[in-house]
Motif scaffolding. Structure first.
Motif, PDB file in Angstrom:
ATOM      1  N   ALA A  52      46.830   4.084  -1.679  1.00 17.84           N
ATOM      2  CA  ALA A  52      46.332   3.384  -0.485  1.00 17.84           C
ATOM      3  C   ALA A  52      46.671   4.149   0.787  1.00 17.84           C
ATOM      4  CB  ALA A  52      46.888   1.967  -0.421  1.00 17.84           C
ATOM      5  N   GLU A  53      47.907   4.636   0.917  1.00 13.94           N
ATOM      6  CA  GLU A  53      48.309   5.369   2.120  1.00 13.94           C
ATOM      7  C   GLU A  53      47.468   6.625   2.317  1.00 13.94           C
ATOM      8  OE1 GLU A  53      53.069   4.699   2.612  1.00 13.94           O
ATOM      9  OE2 GLU A  53      52.395   5.815   0.845  1.00 13.94           O
ATOM     10  N   VAL A  54      47.281   7.364   1.239  1.00 13.65           N
ATOM     11  CA  VAL A  54      46.533   8.614   1.339  1.00 13.65           C
ATOM     12  C   VAL A  54      45.059   8.326   1.621  1.00 13.65           C
ATOM     13  CG1 VAL A  54      45.812  10.685   0.083  1.00 13.65           C
ATOM     14  CG2 VAL A  54      48.183   9.881  -0.078  1.00 13.65           C
ATOM     15  N   LEU A  55      44.488   7.353   0.924  1.00 11.73           N
ATOM     16  CA  LEU A  55      43.089   7.017   1.157  1.00 11.73           C
ATOM     17  C   LEU A  55      42.854   6.583   2.606  1.00 11.73           C
ATOM     18  CD1 LEU A  55      40.234   6.703  -0.035  1.00 11.73           C
ATOM     19  CD2 LEU A  55      40.844   4.313  -0.511  1.00 11.73           C
ATOM     20  N   GLU A  56      43.710   5.722   3.123  1.00 18.12           N
ATOM     21  CA  GLU A  56      43.565   5.263   4.515  1.00 18.12           C
ATOM     22  C   GLU A  56      43.633   6.439   5.486  1.00 18.12           C
ATOM     23  OE1 GLU A  56      42.715   2.274   5.484  1.00 18.12           O
ATOM     24  OE2 GLU A  56      43.034   1.166   3.625  1.00 18.12           O
ATOM     25  N   GLY A  57      44.558   7.352   5.257  1.00 18.57           N
ATOM     26  CA  GLY A  57      44.671   8.529   6.123  1.00 18.57           C
ATOM     27  C   GLY A  57      43.446   9.418   6.054  1.00 18.57           C
ATOM     28  N   LEU A  58      42.908   9.605   4.858  1.00 21.39           N
ATOM     29  CA  LEU A  58      41.714  10.433   4.715  1.00 21.39           C
ATOM     30  C   LEU A  58      40.498   9.783   5.356  1.00 21.39           C
ATOM     31  CD1 LEU A  58      42.174  11.667   1.047  1.00 21.39           C
ATOM     32  CD2 LEU A  58      42.315  13.049   3.126  1.00 21.39           C
ATOM     33  N   LEU A  59      40.360   8.480   5.183  1.00 14.58           N
ATOM     34  CA  LEU A  59      39.203   7.794   5.755  1.00 14.58           C
ATOM     35  C   LEU A  59      39.231   7.787   7.287  1.00 14.58           C
ATOM     36  CD1 LEU A  59      38.727   4.840   3.267  1.00 14.58           C
ATOM     37  CD2 LEU A  59      37.465   7.010   3.387  1.00 14.58           C
ATOM     38  N   ALA A  60      40.418   7.915   7.863  1.00 18.00           N
ATOM     39  CA  ALA A  60      40.522   8.014   9.321  1.00 18.00           C
ATOM     40  C   ALA A  60      40.046   9.383   9.821  1.00 18.00           C
ATOM     41  CB  ALA A  60      41.961   7.765   9.766  1.00 18.00           C
ATOM     42  N   VAL A  64      32.503   9.494   5.292  1.00 16.91           N
ATOM     43  CA  VAL A  64      32.221   9.347   3.865  1.00 16.91           C
ATOM     44  C   VAL A  64      30.927   8.558   3.710  1.00 16.91           C
ATOM     45  CG1 VAL A  64      33.059   8.386   1.681  1.00 16.91           C
ATOM     46  CG2 VAL A  64      34.666   9.452   3.280  1.00 16.91           C
ATOM     47  N   GLU A  65      29.984   9.122   2.955  1.00 17.19           N
ATOM     48  CA  GLU A  65      28.701   8.448   2.761  1.00 17.19           C
ATOM     49  C   GLU A  65      28.592   7.750   1.417  1.00 17.19           C
ATOM     50  OE1 GLU A  65      25.766  11.513   3.329  1.00 17.19           O
ATOM     51  OE2 GLU A  65      25.858  12.143   1.228  1.00 17.19           O
ATOM     52  N   GLY A  66      29.552   7.968   0.542  1.00 14.95           N
ATOM     53  CA  GLY A  66      29.521   7.306  -0.752  1.00 14.95           C
ATOM     54  C   GLY A  66      30.806   7.525  -1.511  1.00 14.95           C
ATOM     55  N   ALA A  67      31.043   6.662  -2.494  1.00 15.14           N
ATOM     56  CA  ALA A  67      32.264   6.762  -3.293  1.00 15.14           C
ATOM     57  C   ALA A  67      31.987   6.329  -4.719  1.00 15.14           C
ATOM     58  CB  ALA A  67      33.362   5.897  -2.682  1.00 15.14           C
ATOM     59  N   THR A  68      32.700   6.956  -5.647  1.00 18.17           N
ATOM     60  CA  THR A  68      32.562   6.666  -7.078  1.00 18.17           C
ATOM     61  C   THR A  68      33.948   6.513  -7.678  1.00 18.17           C
ATOM     62  OG1 THR A  68      30.543   8.024  -7.144  1.00 18.17           O
ATOM     63  CG2 THR A  68      31.597   7.533  -9.252  1.00 18.17           C
ATOM     64  N   ALA A  69      34.106   5.503  -8.520  1.00 18.13           N
ATOM     65  CA  ALA A  69      35.387   5.250  -9.189  1.00 18.13           C
ATOM     66  C   ALA A  69      35.122   4.845 -10.633  1.00 18.13           C
ATOM     67  CB  ALA A  69      36.166   4.160  -8.452  1.00 18.13           C
ATOM     68  N   ALA A  70      36.185   4.743 -11.399  1.00 17.05           N
ATOM     69  CA  ALA A  70      36.082   4.351 -12.806  1.00 17.05           C
ATOM     70  C   ALA A  70      35.902   2.844 -12.927  1.00 17.05           C
ATOM     71  CB  ALA A  70      37.317   4.793 -13.566  1.00 17.05           C
ATOM     72  N   ALA A  71      34.976   2.433 -13.773  1.00 24.61           N
ATOM     73  CA  ALA A  71      34.736   1.008 -14.018  1.00 24.61           C
ATOM     74  C   ALA A  71      35.991   0.329 -14.565  1.00 24.61           C
ATOM     75  CB  ALA A  71      33.572   0.841 -14.985  1.00 24.61           C
ATOM     76  N   GLU A  72      36.804   1.045 -15.313  1.00 23.32           N
ATOM     77  CA  GLU A  72      38.024   0.488 -15.904  1.00 23.32           C
ATOM     78  C   GLU A  72      39.012   0.012 -14.842  1.00 23.32           C
ATOM     79  OE1 GLU A  72      36.577   3.698 -18.825  1.00 23.32           O
ATOM     80  OE2 GLU A  72      36.538   3.351 -16.668  1.00 23.32           O
ATOM     81  N   MET A  73      38.892   0.528 -13.634  1.00 21.71           N
ATOM     82  CA  MET A  73      39.778   0.148 -12.535  1.00 21.71           C
ATOM     83  C   MET A  73      39.728  -1.350 -12.265  1.00 21.71           C
ATOM     84  SD  MET A  73      39.337   1.204  -8.552  1.00 21.71           S
ATOM     85  CE  MET A  73      37.674   0.581  -8.661  1.00 21.71           C
ATOM     86  N   ARG A  74      38.543  -1.951 -12.414  1.00 18.95           N
ATOM     87  CA  ARG A  74      38.366  -3.379 -12.113  1.00 18.95           C
ATOM     88  C   ARG A  74      39.386  -4.254 -12.837  1.00 18.95           C
ATOM     89  NH1 ARG A  74      35.823  -3.672  -7.909  1.00 18.95           N
ATOM     90  NH2 ARG A  74      33.675  -3.053  -7.765  1.00 18.95           N
ATOM     91  N   THR A  75      39.625  -3.976 -14.109  1.00 18.01           N
ATOM     92  CA  THR A  75      40.564  -4.805 -14.879  1.00 18.01           C
ATOM     93  C   THR A  75      41.970  -4.215 -14.918  1.00 18.01           C
ATOM     94  OG1 THR A  75      39.780  -3.754 -16.912  1.00 18.01           O
ATOM     95  CG2 THR A  75      38.800  -5.868 -16.331  1.00 18.01           C
ATOM     96  N   ALA A  76      42.075  -2.885 -14.944  1.00 14.84           N
ATOM     97  CA  ALA A  76      43.387  -2.249 -15.091  1.00 14.84           C
ATOM     98  C   ALA A  76      44.161  -2.139 -13.781  1.00 14.84           C
ATOM     99  CB  ALA A  76      43.234  -0.861 -15.711  1.00 14.84           C
ATOM    100  N   ASN A  77      43.460  -2.147 -12.639  1.00 14.83           N
ATOM    101  CA  ASN A  77      44.135  -1.975 -11.352  1.00 14.83           C
ATOM    102  C   ASN A  77      43.383  -2.763 -10.270  1.00 14.83           C
ATOM    103  OD1 ASN A  77      45.452  -1.079  -9.040  1.00 14.83           O
ATOM    104  ND2 ASN A  77      45.613   1.032  -9.760  1.00 14.83           N
ATOM    105  N   PRO A  78      43.516  -4.105 -10.276  1.00 18.77           N
ATOM    106  CA  PRO A  78      42.794  -4.930  -9.302  1.00 18.77           C
ATOM    107  C   PRO A  78      43.115  -4.591  -7.843  1.00 18.77           C
ATOM    108  CG  PRO A  78      43.797  -6.297 -11.009  1.00 18.77           C
ATOM    109  CD  PRO A  78      44.275  -4.897 -11.216  1.00 18.77           C
ATOM    110  N   ALA A  79      44.325  -4.123  -7.569  1.00 14.50           N
ATOM    111  CA  ALA A  79      44.684  -3.776  -6.191  1.00 14.50           C
ATOM    112  C   ALA A  79      43.863  -2.585  -5.709  1.00 14.50           C
ATOM    113  CB  ALA A  79      46.171  -3.480  -6.081  1.00 14.50           C
ATOM    114  N   ALA A  80      43.724  -1.564  -6.534  1.00 11.02           N
ATOM    115  CA  ALA A  80      42.909  -0.404  -6.161  1.00 11.02           C
ATOM    116  C   ALA A  80      41.445  -0.812  -6.039  1.00 11.02           C
ATOM    117  CB  ALA A  80      43.068   0.723  -7.179  1.00 11.02           C
TER     118      ALA A  80
END
Length: 129
Positions: A52-60, A64-80
């Motif tokens: 979260a810290e690194v992502l927030e710093g990068l987004l500042a 960014v026009e788009g983002a892709t993540a793993a579908a497994e994140m939804r159940t394995a890491n709800p915070a992310a």
């Protein structure tokens, strides 16, 4: 010396070299890093710095026009998942194995110290105009 923003000289320099359409992988400490992309490894200890810290710093700093993540994140890491959903309403979800394959196309990999699974996102750079 910079007054604010990203102070890490390796990361700041790598960000300055990015252009429209380039991919940036922000990943947890366990993500396999492919050969090829420039890597800025920020991992210090388990959890430091966090995804979260690194992502927030990068987004500042990045457009960014788009983002892709793993579908497994939804159940394995709800915070992310919640973090990414908050920033990217059109977040593309693909199987984790496919995300690992796509990461070889990244121009830059920023490795965090995150110690929770599936805290990975592939950002597609946009333009400011």
């Amino acid at each position: 010396m910079r007054r604010a923003g990203i102070l890490n000289r390796h990361l700041a320099g790598a960000l300055a070299e990015l252009g429209h359409g380039h991919l940036v992988l922000v990943c947890d400490a366990g993500m396999p890093i492919p050969q090829g992309p420039r890597v800025v490894d920020l991992a210090f200890r388990a959890g430091v710095p966090s995804f979260a810290e690194v992502l927030e710093g990068l987004l500042a700093e990045l457009v960014v026009e788009g983002a892709t993540a793993a579908a497994e994140m939804r159940t394995a890491n709800p915070a992310a998942a919640a973090l990414l959903d908050g920033h990217f309403p059109d977040l593309a979800l693909i199987p984790h194995e496919h995300l690992k394959d796509l990461s070889a196309q990244a121009r830059l990999v920023v490795r965090t110290g995150e110690a929770h699974p599936y805290a990975n996102v592939l950002l597609r750079c946009g333009v400011f105009f």
